[in-house]
Motif scaffolding. Structure first.
Motif, PDB file in Angstrom:
ATOM      1  N   GLY A  31       0.807  -1.216   0.000  1.00  0.00           N
ATOM      2  CA  GLY A  31       0.000   0.000   0.000  1.00  0.00           C
ATOM      3  C   GLY A  31       0.835   1.258   0.000  1.00  0.00           C
ATOM      4  N   ASP A  32       0.156   2.365   0.223  1.00  0.00           N
ATOM      5  CA  ASP A  32       0.786   3.672   0.203  1.00  0.00           C
ATOM      6  C   ASP A  32       1.641   3.863   1.453  1.00  0.00           C
ATOM      7  OD1 ASP A  32      -0.770   3.984  -2.066  1.00  0.00           O
ATOM      8  OD2 ASP A  32      -2.320   5.133  -1.025  1.00  0.00           O
ATOM      9  N   VAL A  33       2.877   4.326   1.256  1.00  0.00           N
ATOM     10  CA  VAL A  33       3.807   4.459   2.375  1.00  0.00           C
ATOM     11  C   VAL A  33       4.421   5.853   2.424  1.00  0.00           C
ATOM     12  CG1 VAL A  33       4.418   2.013   2.518  1.00  0.00           C
ATOM     13  CG2 VAL A  33       5.738   3.531   1.030  1.00  0.00           C
ATOM     14  N   ILE A  34       4.771   6.249   3.646  1.00  0.00           N
ATOM     15  CA  ILE A  34       5.516   7.486   3.878  1.00  0.00           C
ATOM     16  C   ILE A  34       6.860   7.061   4.447  1.00  0.00           C
ATOM     17  CG2 ILE A  34       5.549   9.728   5.024  1.00  0.00           C
ATOM     18  CD1 ILE A  34       2.506   9.330   5.553  1.00  0.00           C
ATOM     19  N   VAL A  35       7.930   7.351   3.721  1.00  0.00           N
ATOM     20  CA  VAL A  35       9.274   6.949   4.129  1.00  0.00           C
ATOM     21  C   VAL A  35      10.113   8.186   4.424  1.00  0.00           C
ATOM     22  CG1 VAL A  35       9.187   4.786   2.816  1.00  0.00           C
ATOM     23  CG2 VAL A  35      10.136   6.847   1.746  1.00  0.00           C
ATOM     24  N   SER A  36      11.212   7.987   5.120  1.00  0.00           N
ATOM     25  CA  SER A  36      12.111   9.097   5.422  1.00  0.00           C
ATOM     26  C   SER A  36      12.770   9.599   4.148  1.00  0.00           C
ATOM     27  CB  SER A  36      13.180   8.644   6.415  1.00  0.00           C
ATOM     28  OG  SER A  36      14.031   7.690   5.793  1.00  0.00           O
ATOM     29  N   LEU A  37      13.229  10.820   4.188  1.00  0.00           N
ATOM     30  CA  LEU A  37      13.943  11.395   3.054  1.00  0.00           C
ATOM     31  C   LEU A  37      15.161  10.543   2.716  1.00  0.00           C
ATOM     32  CD1 LEU A  37      14.520  13.606   0.961  1.00  0.00           C
ATOM     33  CD2 LEU A  37      15.672  14.902   2.785  1.00  0.00           C
ATOM     34  N   ALA A  38      15.893  10.096   3.724  1.00  0.00           N
ATOM     35  CA  ALA A  38      17.085   9.275   3.483  1.00  0.00           C
ATOM     36  C   ALA A  38      16.731   7.981   2.761  1.00  0.00           C
ATOM     37  CB  ALA A  38      17.785   8.972   4.803  1.00  0.00           C
ATOM     38  N   ARG A  39      15.651   7.337   3.184  1.00  0.00           N
ATOM     39  CA  ARG A  39      15.245   6.091   2.520  1.00  0.00           C
ATOM     40  C   ARG A  39      14.773   6.366   1.095  1.00  0.00           C
ATOM     41  NH1 ARG A  39      12.055   0.965   5.031  1.00  0.00           N
ATOM     42  NH2 ARG A  39      12.456  -0.404   3.269  1.00  0.00           N
ATOM     43  N   TYR A  40      14.030   7.430   0.911  1.00  0.00           N
ATOM     44  CA  TYR A  40      13.576   7.770  -0.433  1.00  0.00           C
ATOM     45  C   TYR A  40      14.767   7.975  -1.363  1.00  0.00           C
ATOM     46  CZ  TYR A  40      11.344  10.160  -4.318  1.00  0.00           C
ATOM     47  OH  TYR A  40      10.918  10.504  -5.578  1.00  0.00           O
ATOM     48  N   GLN A  41      15.754   8.697  -0.896  1.00  0.00           N
ATOM     49  CA  GLN A  41      16.929   8.950  -1.725  1.00  0.00           C
ATOM     50  C   GLN A  41      17.688   7.660  -2.029  1.00  0.00           C
ATOM     51  OE1 GLN A  41      18.613  12.002   0.865  1.00  0.00           O
ATOM     52  NE2 GLN A  41      18.210  13.561  -0.701  1.00  0.00           N
ATOM     53  N   ALA A  42      17.775   6.758  -1.052  1.00  0.00           N
ATOM     54  CA  ALA A  42      18.527   5.506  -1.236  1.00  0.00           C
ATOM     55  C   ALA A  42      17.787   4.489  -2.097  1.00  0.00           C
ATOM     56  CB  ALA A  42      18.853   4.894   0.128  1.00  0.00           C
ATOM     57  N   GLU A  43      16.446   4.495  -2.042  1.00  0.00           N
ATOM     58  CA  GLU A  43      15.655   3.453  -2.703  1.00  0.00           C
ATOM     59  C   GLU A  43      14.638   4.024  -3.692  1.00  0.00           C
ATOM     60  OE1 GLU A  43      13.849   0.873   0.204  1.00  0.00           O
ATOM     61  OE2 GLU A  43      15.643   0.875   1.441  1.00  0.00           O
ATOM     62  N   LEU A  47      11.097   2.265  -4.880  1.00  0.00           N
ATOM     63  CA  LEU A  47       9.861   2.824  -4.337  1.00  0.00           C
ATOM     64  C   LEU A  47       8.898   3.227  -5.448  1.00  0.00           C
ATOM     65  CD1 LEU A  47      11.398   4.977  -1.478  1.00  0.00           C
ATOM     66  CD2 LEU A  47       9.762   3.109  -1.162  1.00  0.00           C
ATOM     67  N   LEU A  48       9.424   3.874  -6.473  1.00  0.00           N
ATOM     68  CA  LEU A  48       8.573   4.305  -7.582  1.00  0.00           C
ATOM     69  C   LEU A  48       8.050   3.121  -8.389  1.00  0.00           C
ATOM     70  CD1 LEU A  48      10.531   7.469  -8.757  1.00  0.00           C
ATOM     71  CD2 LEU A  48       8.509   7.354  -7.286  1.00  0.00           C
ATOM     72  N   ALA A  49       8.799   2.034  -8.418  1.00  0.00           N
ATOM     73  CA  ALA A  49       8.385   0.838  -9.166  1.00  0.00           C
ATOM     74  C   ALA A  49       7.282   0.064  -8.450  1.00  0.00           C
ATOM     75  CB  ALA A  49       9.595  -0.066  -9.404  1.00  0.00           C
ATOM     76  N   ARG A  50       7.006   0.348  -7.188  1.00  0.00           N
ATOM     77  CA  ARG A  50       5.976  -0.365  -6.424  1.00  0.00           C
ATOM     78  C   ARG A  50       4.584  -0.193  -7.011  1.00  0.00           C
ATOM     79  NH1 ARG A  50       6.221  -1.164  -0.649  1.00  0.00           N
ATOM     80  NH2 ARG A  50       4.262  -0.015  -0.557  1.00  0.00           N
ATOM     81  N   GLY A  51       4.339   0.919  -7.675  1.00  0.00           N
ATOM     82  CA  GLY A  51       3.012   1.163  -8.237  1.00  0.00           C
ATOM     83  C   GLY A  51       2.007   1.667  -7.223  1.00  0.00           C
ATOM     84  N   THR A  52       2.474   2.150  -6.074  1.00  0.00           N
ATOM     85  CA  THR A  52       1.602   2.730  -5.056  1.00  0.00           C
ATOM     86  C   THR A  52       2.023   4.176  -4.839  1.00  0.00           C
ATOM     87  OG1 THR A  52       3.058   2.045  -3.241  1.00  0.00           O
ATOM     88  CG2 THR A  52       1.290   0.516  -3.883  1.00  0.00           C
ATOM     89  N   LYS A  53       1.208   4.908  -4.091  1.00  0.00           N
ATOM     90  CA  LYS A  53       1.569   6.286  -3.785  1.00  0.00           C
ATOM     91  C   LYS A  53       2.741   6.306  -2.801  1.00  0.00           C
ATOM     92  CE  LYS A  53      -3.121   8.040  -4.287  1.00  0.00           C
ATOM     93  NZ  LYS A  53      -4.249   8.595  -3.518  1.00  0.00           N
ATOM     94  N   ILE A  54       3.596   7.303  -2.988  1.00  0.00           N
ATOM     95  CA  ILE A  54       4.769   7.462  -2.128  1.00  0.00           C
ATOM     96  C   ILE A  54       4.710   8.828  -1.464  1.00  0.00           C
ATOM     97  CG2 ILE A  54       7.309   7.572  -2.049  1.00  0.00           C
ATOM     98  CD1 ILE A  54       6.193   4.795  -2.783  1.00  0.00           C
TER      99      ILE A  54
END
Length: 166
Positions: A31-43, A47-54
């Motif tokens: 499902g839709d997840v809210i991740v830290s800025l550091a995780r977003y930058q690393a992955e 994350l974008l390939a998951r097909g869910t909202k980020i």
């Protein structure tokens, strides 16, 4: 299901906030997840390939302008308020709305209390994850604490003295 205040209503929170510690990154839920800025930058690619909202959450020490080039990829930006007395998130909210033009959901997370909601709204927040030990329906009243504002901000850019002069 957890509840949040979105706009002026209490609604179900359809997002999962992922808080990681420094030792290991947890597996992301479906499902839709809210991740830290550091995780977003690393992955980012994964994350974008998951097909869910980020969504991305910012710590008070994060620089919000880092996300400007990512606005098209994000559905939500959350700002962490780790303690009631830590007001750096207000500046981050104002910068995202006022300087960088973020139009999506801007959510206050962390130590979010009724007394702060009106002021979060003033700088551009439109969603609030009220602390779990507080009554979210009672907290909703905090959005209506004051009937008039003097200084200009995101919600009312023209200060009262200019509105009266007109």
């Amino acid at each position: 299901m957890a509840k949040i205040i979105l706009g002026n209503a209490v609604v179900d929170d359809t997002w999962t906030l992922v808080r990681e510690d420094s030792t290991a990154l947890p597996t992301l839920p479906v499902g839709d997840v809210i991740v830290s800025l550091a995780r977003y930058q690393a992955e980012k690619a994964a994350l974008l390939a998951r097909g869910t909202k980020i969504g991305v959450w910012l710590q008070p020490t994060d620089e919000p302008e880092i996300l400007v080039s990512e606005f098209a990829n994000l559905a939500l930006i959350a700002v962490d308020f780790p303690a009631f007395k830590d007001g750096r998130g207000y500046s981050i909210g104002w910068l995202l709305r006022g300087r960088y033009g973020w139009q999506g959901e801007l959510r206050a997370i962390g130590d979010v209390l009724q007394d702060q909601l009106f002021f979060y709204k003033r700088v551009g927040f439109n969603a609030y994850a009220v602390r779990e030990d507080k009554d979210i329906h009672e907290a909703l009243n905090g959005l209506q604490d004051f009937s008039e504002v003097y200084a200009g901000s995101i919600d009312q850019p023209i200060p009262l003295f200019r509105r009266r002069a007109a």
